[in-house]
Design a protein around this motif. Structure first.
Motif, PDB file in Angstrom:
ATOM      1  N   GLU A  73     -63.246  64.301 124.591  1.00  0.00           N
ATOM      2  CA  GLU A  73     -64.513  63.931 124.036  1.00  0.00           C
ATOM      3  C   GLU A  73     -64.450  64.849 122.727  1.00  0.00           C
ATOM      4  OE1 GLU A  73     -67.387  65.798 126.829  1.00  0.00           O
ATOM      5  OE2 GLU A  73     -66.566  64.280 128.231  1.00  0.00           O
ATOM      6  N   TYR A  74     -65.387  64.506 121.521  1.00  0.00           N
ATOM      7  CA  TYR A  74     -65.221  65.281 120.337  1.00  0.00           C
ATOM      8  C   TYR A  74     -66.459  65.923 120.271  1.00  0.00           C
ATOM      9  CZ  TYR A  74     -61.540  61.714 119.533  1.00  0.00           C
ATOM     10  OH  TYR A  74     -60.400  60.851 119.760  1.00  0.00           O
ATOM     11  N   HIS A  75     -66.355  67.305 119.823  1.00  0.00           N
ATOM     12  CA  HIS A  75     -67.628  67.753 119.350  1.00  0.00           C
ATOM     13  C   HIS A  75     -67.628  68.472 118.100  1.00  0.00           C
ATOM     14  CE1 HIS A  75     -70.766  71.140 121.067  1.00  0.00           C
ATOM     15  NE2 HIS A  75     -71.247  70.399 119.825  1.00  0.00           N
ATOM     16  N   PHE A  76     -68.178  67.895 117.170  1.00  0.00           N
ATOM     17  CA  PHE A  76     -68.204  68.234 115.907  1.00  0.00           C
ATOM     18  C   PHE A  76     -69.533  69.259 115.666  1.00  0.00           C
ATOM     19  CE2 PHE A  76     -66.038  64.315 115.841  1.00  0.00           C
ATOM     20  CZ  PHE A  76     -64.949  64.589 115.227  1.00  0.00           C
ATOM     21  N   PHE A  77     -68.691  70.323 114.993  1.00  0.00           N
ATOM     22  CA  PHE A  77     -69.882  71.465 114.598  1.00  0.00           C
ATOM     23  C   PHE A  77     -70.054  71.255 113.068  1.00  0.00           C
ATOM     24  CE2 PHE A  77     -68.241  72.840 118.488  1.00  0.00           C
ATOM     25  CZ  PHE A  77     -69.477  73.373 119.112  1.00  0.00           C
ATOM     26  N   MET A  78     -71.326  71.023 112.603  1.00  0.00           N
ATOM     27  CA  MET A  78     -71.535  70.750 110.945  1.00  0.00           C
ATOM     28  C   MET A  78     -72.067  72.115 110.655  1.00  0.00           C
ATOM     29  SD  MET A  78     -70.635  67.495 111.880  1.00  0.00           S
ATOM     30  CE  MET A  78     -71.140  66.600 110.399  1.00  0.00           C
ATOM     31  N   ASN A  79     -71.293  72.740 109.776  1.00  0.00           N
ATOM     32  CA  ASN A  79     -71.890  73.986 109.287  1.00  0.00           C
ATOM     33  C   ASN A  79     -72.239  73.995 107.721  1.00  0.00           C
ATOM     34  OD1 ASN A  79     -70.479  76.568 107.752  1.00  0.00           O
ATOM     35  ND2 ASN A  79     -72.156  76.992 109.022  1.00  0.00           N
ATOM     36  N   ASP A  80     -73.152  74.447 107.425  1.00  0.00           N
ATOM     37  CA  ASP A  80     -73.529  74.796 106.137  1.00  0.00           C
ATOM     38  C   ASP A  80     -74.815  75.788 106.192  1.00  0.00           C
ATOM     39  OD1 ASP A  80     -74.508  74.316 103.170  1.00  0.00           O
ATOM     40  OD2 ASP A  80     -72.807  72.705 103.632  1.00  0.00           O
ATOM     41  N   LEU A  81     -75.225  76.030 104.757  1.00  0.00           N
ATOM     42  CA  LEU A  81     -76.366  76.952 104.755  1.00  0.00           C
ATOM     43  C   LEU A  81     -77.445  76.189 105.106  1.00  0.00           C
ATOM     44  CD1 LEU A  81     -75.371  78.585 101.409  1.00  0.00           C
ATOM     45  CD2 LEU A  81     -75.155  79.632 103.524  1.00  0.00           C
ATOM     46  N   PRO A  82     -78.511  77.115 105.392  1.00  0.00           N
ATOM     47  CA  PRO A  82     -79.888  76.680 106.136  1.00  0.00           C
ATOM     48  C   PRO A  82     -80.514  75.619 105.195  1.00  0.00           C
ATOM     49  CG  PRO A  82     -79.804  79.164 106.167  1.00  0.00           C
ATOM     50  CD  PRO A  82     -78.649  78.719 105.336  1.00  0.00           C
ATOM     51  N   GLU A  83     -80.701  75.867 103.986  1.00  0.00           N
ATOM     52  CA  GLU A  83     -81.237  74.461 103.181  1.00  0.00           C
ATOM     53  C   GLU A  83     -80.469  73.291 103.179  1.00  0.00           C
ATOM     54  OE1 GLU A  83     -84.377  74.543 101.843  1.00  0.00           O
ATOM     55  OE2 GLU A  83     -84.955  76.321 103.000  1.00  0.00           O
ATOM     56  N   ASN A  84     -79.558  73.332 103.590  1.00  0.00           N
ATOM     57  CA  ASN A  84     -78.624  71.937 103.673  1.00  0.00           C
ATOM     58  C   ASN A  84     -79.502  70.831 104.232  1.00  0.00           C
ATOM     59  OD1 ASN A  84     -76.208  70.340 102.994  1.00  0.00           O
ATOM     60  ND2 ASN A  84     -75.973  70.313 105.465  1.00  0.00           N
ATOM     61  N   ASP A  85     -79.174  69.747 103.962  1.00  0.00           N
ATOM     62  CA  ASP A  85     -80.133  68.526 104.375  1.00  0.00           C
ATOM     63  C   ASP A  85     -79.349  67.998 105.540  1.00  0.00           C
ATOM     64  OD1 ASP A  85     -81.644  66.526 104.929  1.00  0.00           O
ATOM     65  OD2 ASP A  85     -81.136  65.350 103.113  1.00  0.00           O
TER      66      ASP A  85
END
Ligand SMILES: C[S@@+](CC[C@H](N)C(=O)[O-])C[C@H]1O[C@@H](n2cnc3c(N)ncnc32)[C@H](O)[C@@H]1O
Length: 212
Positions: A97-109
């Motif tokens: 199973e793949y679990h992707f965590f997409m991180n960016d600053l809070p204002e990212n779209d």
């Protein structure tokens, strides 16, 4: 205290242009896409060696500074394809199973990313022509210069074209007049202090990544 407040403010407001319009990051990130293409072999080698060593049931992967648009999905689809090929070669009965965590600053779209997940999955299964392991996606808003993951959550951490966003301006570069970066016309102390600052920041960043 005042300086800390200023830094915090930048992290609260900084973002690439969201959406998919003419001026969006999604439509204006070919240079960054080229960097991702150029580093493909490195990523494949790293994910292959990791997968063969651990064979995890759930493969947890983070993209730090993922932004939004095709580049975000380019890395994910490449990683899935590499692992699926390995599973086939090794004759594994099941994909992970793949679990992707997409991180960016809070204002990212982040919404743009989530809205595109359906079409991304369809395109991927057309390209692979087989079923992949189930994919899960989690948005992680926050600065990667702080703790954004609990201890030992991740197997693989990826980041492209993001770490040059420093967590702070080096002290002592006030004489870098007329530039917002290290330029040819910058006084010599600027490159020296920027390098020292970068070493400190990257050391801090690596220790956070190792914890995760
Ligand atoms: C030039 S974009 C690169 C996006 C994508 N990785 C790519 O290759 O196209 C840099 C991204 O890093 C994010 N970023 C900058 N500093 C960050 C920080 N401290 N924590 C998390 N994200 C950060 C920005 O918001 C931006 O979305």
């Amino acid at each position: 205290m005042e300086k800390i407040e200023t830094r915090k403010d930048v992290a609260q407001v900084l973002h690439m242009n969201g959406g998919t319009g003419e001026t969006s990051y999604a439509k204006n990130s070919l240079l960054q896409q080229k960097a991702i293409s150029l580093t493909k072999a490195l990523r494949e080698e790293a994910i292959t060696s990791l997968y063969l060593k651990k064979v995890p049931r759930i493969l947890s992967i983070a993209d730090l500074g993922c932004s939004s648009g095709p580049n975000t999905f380019m890395v994910i689809s490449e990683i899935i394809k590499t692992v699926e090929n390995l599973c086939r070669e090794m004759k594994h009965k099941e994909s992970p199973e793949y679990h992707f965590f997409m991180n960016d600053l809070p204002e990212n779209d982040f919404n743009s990313i989530f809205k595109s997940l359906g079409s991304f999955k369809e395109k991927l299964s057309d390209e692979i022509e087989a079923e992949t392991g189930p994919c899960f996606f989690t948005g992680v808003p926050g600065s990667f210069y702080g703790r954004v993951f609990p201890t030992k959550t991740l197997h693989f951490v990826h980041s492209s074209y993001s770490l040059h966003w420093l967590s702070r301006v080096p002290q002592g570069v006030e004489n870098n007049k007329g530039n917002i970066y290290m330029a040819r016309s910058s006084p010599s102390n600027v490159s020296r202090l920027t390098m020292r600052n970068f070493k400190k920041i990257s050391h801090h960043f690596s220790s956070l990544v190792q914890k995760s």
